[in-house]
Scaffold this active site. Sequence first.
Site, short mmCIF file in Angstrom:
data_model
loop_
_atom_site.label_atom_id
_atom_site.label_comp_id
_atom_site.label_asym_id
_atom_site.label_seq_id
_atom_site.Cartn_x
_atom_site.Cartn_y
_atom_site.Cartn_z
N LYS A 7 0.82 -1.21 0.00
CA LYS A 7 0.00 0.00 0.00
C LYS A 7 0.86 1.27 0.00
O LYS A 7 0.42 2.31 -0.47
CB LYS A 7 -0.93 0.02 1.22
CG LYS A 7 -1.85 -1.17 1.35
CD LYS A 7 -2.90 -1.23 0.25
CE LYS A 7 -4.07 -2.14 0.60
NZ LYS A 7 -3.71 -3.54 0.82
C1 LIG Z 1 -4.35 -4.64 0.51
C2 LIG Z 1 -3.57 -5.88 0.49
C3 LIG Z 1 -3.80 -6.89 -0.48
C4 LIG Z 1 -4.92 -6.80 -1.46
O1 LIG Z 1 -4.81 -5.77 -2.41
P1 LIG Z 1 -6.12 -5.29 -3.19
O2 LIG Z 1 -5.66 -4.16 -4.01
O3 LIG Z 1 -7.12 -4.89 -2.15
O4 LIG Z 1 -6.59 -6.46 -3.98
C5 LIG Z 1 -2.97 -7.99 -0.48
N1 LIG Z 1 -2.00 -8.13 0.45
C6 LIG Z 1 -1.77 -7.21 1.39
C7 LIG Z 1 -0.69 -7.46 2.37
C8 LIG Z 1 -2.53 -6.05 1.45
O5 LIG Z 1 -2.30 -5.13 2.39
#
Ligand SMILES: *Cc1c(COP(=O)(O)O)cnc(C)c1O
Length: 494
Positions: A126
């Site tokens: 993120k």
């Molecule tokens: C947010 C997240 C995901 C999923 O990503 P999306 O864009 O919501 O599909 C996968 N792994 C981790 C560790 C995350 O924080």
Amino acid sequence: MTPSSHFENKTIGYISTRGGIDPVEFDTALLQGFARDGGLFVPDQIPEFSREELAGWKGLSFTDLAHKILRPFIPSHLIPDADLARILEHSFSTFSHAHVLPVKNIAPGDKLYVMELFHGPTLSFKDIAMGFLVRVMDYFLAQRGETLSLILATTGDTGPAAAHAAVGCKTLDCYPLFPLGMISQEQQRQMTTLGADNVMAVGVTGCKDGGDDLDLVVTQLFADPQLRDRLRLSSVNSVNWCRVMFQSIHYIYGYLNTVERVGDPLAVSVPCGAFGNLFGGWLAREMGLPIHQFICAVNANQTLYRAFNDGIFTKADLIPTVSSAIDIVVPYNFWRFLYFNCGRDGKKLAGWMDEFQTRGRVALDRETREAITRGFVAESVSDAETLATMAGLYGDHGYLADPHAAVALTAARRQRKHIPARIPILTMATAHPAKFSEIISRGLKKEANDLPPVATHPELERAKALPEELDPCHLDQLAHHLITQISSRLTGKG
Ligand SMILES: *Cc1c(COP(=O)(O)O)cnc(C)c1O
């Protein structure tokens, strides 16, 4: 021949998946988050990069590559080259790895690669898009002398990334909402120990459907235009176009750093929650990246699995798993994906969204089903398999995967049997294992104090000693609580 040259004259406009607004410019789409008609922002055209162009980008740093890819999406009258370069440098100066997002070959015989997306300040993928998004918001707001209140629901990693990026921004107040007790202690502390006066973390009780319950409250607040304006609300959830756009870059970077020659096929496995990450992958493919196959990896929460395999988009009760960041029953970026795959028919999509709202179920037509499964497969992975993959990879290759990467690696190994052996599979490792130390203990069958050093991280250790600032609230009172909090903060500022 440069196929992208026609974009020099024609600026990309942003329209809504519901088809109810006139095109807006990038800054408006960015700052509004949701389109005014309740749809999601999408570009009215997608730039294409030729093989020659892509080949010319092999060897570029992540930030230089990002600049090239973003340029057609963000006109230079809004952000001149020098400013864009500065914002990118600033956003990635906090990443600890020299290559920003390193690619590692963890099982050479099987051509299994991992791209580590977690070397940013809060140790999850993120950070990649959020650091940029928050700084670009700050850039536009500072120019206009305006401020915004960011409300975001988090399943654990979005909140920390946004909160961290917002620290010190005078133009932004940040309200990360998280389901209390349903995220890891490490994640919670990344939001509650920042000691920043513009970050107010709210731990919410009574969330039967986890982060999805919070999304509903956020959506409800945004649905009231007067409230939205009065509280200066905006969202940095992956409804925000800027995030999914930015998330196309790491696919191109990962591709260029894995294949030998540009043009060679690559398969990519991604742990999916709200489908924002994988939407970025699809976008990269639309822009010309030669991806042979995407593997949409989910846990026991199978909304996406059903959509790809049965053509039915329907929700079920949330099942808490060891890969909690992808415990999601309504992957809202799937609407964007459906929009592009149903012939960009805003009316059709609005109909589906309304049907989903009232009946919780949409049966896709045959053409759309065919379109979404072109180059996409879905796999669902149980907790037992996730834990076994973590133990197996650590035992056999000395590689410690976090539970989300382990979901995608399990899916990649299953697909290895179907994808030609010469084609490498690149798995997106979305979080640092230290963010999920309890799950690592279970996977490796070791006590917490007996874990390998890669299962800890100095930043997380440091946060353990800091005092927590946490604002608890029940889901039923959340909307009211937020309205009161934000109003009083805005009044205080005058
Ligand atoms: C947010 C997240 C995901 C999923 O990503 P999306 O864009 O919501 O599909 C996968 N792994 C981790 C560790 C995350 O924080």
